[in-house]
Scaffold this active site. Structure first.
Site, PDB file in Angstrom:
ATOM      1  CG  HIS A  31      -6.857  11.773  -5.775  1.00 50.59           C
ATOM      2  ND1 HIS A  31      -5.679  11.287  -5.249  1.00 50.59           N
ATOM      3  CD2 HIS A  31      -7.566  11.043  -5.710  1.00 50.59           C
ATOM      4  CE1 HIS A  31      -5.843  10.141  -4.562  1.00 50.59           C
ATOM      5  NE2 HIS A  31      -7.292   9.920  -5.173  1.00 50.59           N
ATOM      6  NE  ARG A  32     -10.386  10.175  -0.843  1.00 48.13           N
ATOM      7  CZ  ARG A  32     -10.978   9.366  -0.075  1.00 48.13           C
ATOM      8  NH1 ARG A  32     -10.334   8.205   0.534  1.00 48.13           N
ATOM      9  NH2 ARG A  32     -12.203   9.624   0.532  1.00 48.13           N
ATOM     10  CD  GLU A  68      -5.448   9.056   4.052  1.00 51.03           C
ATOM     11  OE1 GLU A  68      -5.755   7.953   4.064  1.00 51.03           O
ATOM     12  OE2 GLU A  68      -4.546   9.575   3.569  1.00 51.03           O
ATOM     13  CG  HIS A 135      -6.559   3.584   5.743  1.00 45.55           C
ATOM     14  ND1 HIS A 135      -7.417   3.627   4.668  1.00 45.55           N
ATOM     15  CD2 HIS A 135      -6.033   4.845   5.999  1.00 45.55           C
ATOM     16  CE1 HIS A 135      -7.137   4.846   4.050  1.00 45.55           C
ATOM     17  NE2 HIS A 135      -6.088   5.581   4.690  1.00 45.55           N
ATOM     18  CG  ASN A 250     -12.901   3.380  -5.984  1.00 44.36           C
ATOM     19  OD1 ASN A 250     -12.036   3.672  -6.690  1.00 44.36           O
ATOM     20  ND2 ASN A 250     -13.745   4.289  -5.189  1.00 44.36           N
ATOM     21  CB  CYS A 256     -15.760   2.203   2.727  1.00 39.41           C
ATOM     22  SG  CYS A 256     -13.996   2.003   2.273  1.00 39.41           S
TER      23      CYS A 256
END
Length: 334
Positions: A31-32, A68, A135, A250, A256
Site C-alpha cells: 500500500h505504500r 525505506e 527501522h 499511526n 518521521c
C-alpha cells in the site's frame, strides 16, 4: 520529506559536489509502494536545478532492493557545512521473523549512486527488529558528532563504533551515548519512541536539545534515561516533549521528519520557491485542511463515487497552494 519517503546526501559528501536524492521504493509494504512515483515527481519539482541537485528514480521494485529511505540512514559531522560520515543501517538477509524493510544491497546502491566516498554499512540487531524496530530510527539517532543508541541497536556494535571513529579521523571527534538494556528494556525503547526523536542544536546554546514525544515521558524507564542524559554534562543538555499522539497512533514520532539533507545557502536559493515553510504557507495549508479534511470517514463512504470527486477537488486545490503544477496527479493529466 519524511524519513521513510526517501534518502538524500549533502553535497559535501558527494563526489560530484551536488545534493543527491533517492525516493524510497517502499516495496515491502504494497500500500505504500504506490507512493514512490508521486514522491519522485514531488522531489523533482522542488529540486529541479540540475546544476545543484540530482534526483534519482526509486530503486527497482524488487525485495532484493527493499528500501525505506532515511529511516535507516544517519549522518555525523563536525557541524553545518562540514563533510560528514554517512551510515547506512540494514536488516538481515534471511532468517528474520519479519520481512527485511531495508536490505544491504539497497543501501549500497543508494550510496553508490549518490557518490559517497567511504560509506559505512551496519546491520541492525535481530533482537531490535523482533521487538518491533523495523527501522533504525526507533533504536538510534545521530546529530552532528553525536550518536545516541540502544545497547541492542546494532548486530556488531563495537565494529560500527570503530568504523565511525576511523572514518571521522581528521573531521570530528565522535561522541557515543549508549543506553543500556538494564536501564531501558528494548521493548520500552520501542513503545516509548525515545530514539525516534530529534536532536537539535539551538542557536547560541552550549548543548544540544532532544525533542521527544510525550510517550517517552510517560514511560518511567524512558523518562529516567532521558534525565540521566541531561544530567551527565554530556553534549545533550535539554529535552522537550511534544504531544504527537495522533502521529504516534499511526506509527510515527519526531523521527518521521528526520530526513535532514543539509543545503548550503546557494543550494537553498536554487530550490524551487514556494515549498519552504513560512507563516503564510502554514496559514494556507491550515485553511486547505479545514476546507477539505473530513473529521470522520465511515467504511461505507469509501464506496461512494462522490468521495473520489471530493478527494480530487482537494488535491487539485493543493497543487495551487504548493507550486506543483496542474499536471502533478494522474487524474489531472487525463
Amino acid at each position: 520529506m519524511g524519513g521513510e519517503c526517501g534518502d538524500g546526501s549533502a553535497s559535501a559528501d558527494c563526489t560530484d559536489g551536488r545534493v543527491h536524492f533517492s525516493p524510497a521504493n517502499l516495496i515491502t509494504m504494497p500500500h505504500r509502494a504506490l507512493e514512490a512515483a508521486a514522491t519522485t515527481r514531488m522531489v523533482q519539482r522542488i529540486f529541479a536545478d540540475a546544476a545543484h541537485f540530482t534526483v534519482h528514480a526509486a530503486l527497482p521494485a524488487h525485495l532484493m532492493f527493499a528500501d525505506e529511505g532515511g529511516a535507516n540512514h544517519m549522518r555525523m559531522s563536525a557541524g553545518p557545512g562540514a563533510p560528514g560520515v554517512e551510515i547506512y543501517v540494514h536488516g538481515p538477509a534471511e532468517g528474520a521473523r519479519f520481512p527485511c524493510r531495508q536490505t544491504r544491497a539497497a543501501s549500497e546502491a543508494i550510496a553508490r549512486r549518490h557518490g559517497i566516498g567511504a560509506p559505512i554499512f551496519a546491520g541492525q540487531a535481530q533482537a531490535a527488529i523482533d521487538a518491533g524496530a523495523f527501522h533504525n530510527d526507533v533504536v538510534a539517532v545521530a546529530h552532528e558528532n553525536v550518536l545516541l543508541f540502544h545497547e541492542h541497536a546494532f548486530s556488531d556494535k563495537q565494529g560500527l563504533l570503530r568504523a565511525i571513529t576511523l572514518a571521522a579521523e581528521g573531521l570530528f571527534e565522535p561522541l557515543f551515548i549508549e543506553i543500556a538494556e538494564a536501564d531501558l528494556p528494548l521493548a520500552a525503547a520501542v513503545s516509548s519512541y525515545l530514539f525516534n526523536s530529534q536532536i537539535v542544536s539551538p542557536p547560541g546554546a552550549d548543548r544540544m536539545t532532544l525533542i521527544l514525544p510525550e510517550e517517552a515521558r510517560e514511560d518511567d524507564c524512558s523518562r529516567a534515561a532521558i534525565e540521566r542524559i541531561a544530567q551527565s554534562n554530556g553534549p545533550i543538555g535539554g529535552f522537550e516533549y511534544l504531544n504527537l499522539h495522533q502521529s504516534m497512533r499511526n506509527g510515527g514520532g519526531p523521527a518521521c521528519l528526520r530526513l535532514r539533507v543539509e543545503l548550503t545557502d546557494v543550494e537553498l536559493a536554487a530550490a524551487t520557491p514556494g515549498f519552504m515553510l513560512t507563516p503564510t504557507l502554514i496559514e494556507s495549508l491550515e485553511c486547505w485542511v479545514r476546507r477539505h479534511y473530513r473529521e470522520t470517514l465511515a467504511p461505507a463512504e469509501l464506496a461512494e463515487p462522490a468521495l473520489i470527486t471530493e478527494t480530487r477537488a482537494a488535491l487539485d486545490e493543493l497543487t495551487r497552494v504548493l507550486p506543483l503544477g496542474s499536471d502533478f496527479y494522474d487524474f489531472q493529466r487525463t
